[in-house]
Scaffold this motif. Sequence first.
Motif, PDB file in Angstrom:
ATOM      1  N   ASN A  45      37.352  65.328  42.106  1.00  0.00           N
ATOM      2  CA  ASN A  45      38.684  64.777  42.337  1.00  0.00           C
ATOM      3  C   ASN A  45      38.799  64.116  43.708  1.00  0.00           C
ATOM      4  O   ASN A  45      39.587  63.188  43.884  1.00  0.00           O
ATOM      5  N   LYS A  49      37.180  60.456  41.573  1.00  0.00           N
ATOM      6  CA  LYS A  49      38.448  60.040  40.971  1.00  0.00           C
ATOM      7  C   LYS A  49      39.130  58.894  41.715  1.00  0.00           C
ATOM      8  O   LYS A  49      39.626  57.963  41.062  1.00  0.00           O
ATOM      9  N   ASN A  72      42.029  62.458  34.488  1.00  0.00           N
ATOM     10  CA  ASN A  72      41.993  63.900  34.769  1.00  0.00           C
ATOM     11  C   ASN A  72      41.132  64.623  33.749  1.00  0.00           C
ATOM     12  O   ASN A  72      40.353  65.509  34.099  1.00  0.00           O
ATOM     13  N   MET A  75      37.479  63.995  34.501  1.00  0.00           N
ATOM     14  CA  MET A  75      37.017  64.802  35.642  1.00  0.00           C
ATOM     15  C   MET A  75      36.774  66.248  35.193  1.00  0.00           C
ATOM     16  O   MET A  75      35.809  66.883  35.601  1.00  0.00           O
TER      17      MET A  75
END
Length: 113
Positions: A45, A49, A72, A75
């Motif tokens: 993240n 990301k 999300n 990930m």
Amino acid sequence: MGHGIVISWIISTVAILIVAHLIPGIRVGGLGSAIIAAAILGLLNALVKPILVILTLPLTILTLGLFLLILNALMFQLAGAFTSGFRVESFWAALLGSIVVSIITYLLNSIMR
């Protein structure tokens, strides 16, 4: 290492353990696996990301931000791929798991403040 990072790591670990009990398709081998999964998820993240958010910005704008849910979930699936003992069996489990982890971490962070 700052106290904030350690607290966030603990909260993420707890959230992953809770999600493993709530959502079929997500499995955690134990506390050690959850700790490693939380660390890997945090690193993904923080490092991967943001790059993906920039690269997919037009799609995110087009979907009014809903594409961020997909990022999300990706990930979350990647964390499962890089962690032995933490398994995410499907995209839908990853999507639901990432949403529930986000809610749990938000609530626990609110309580810790």
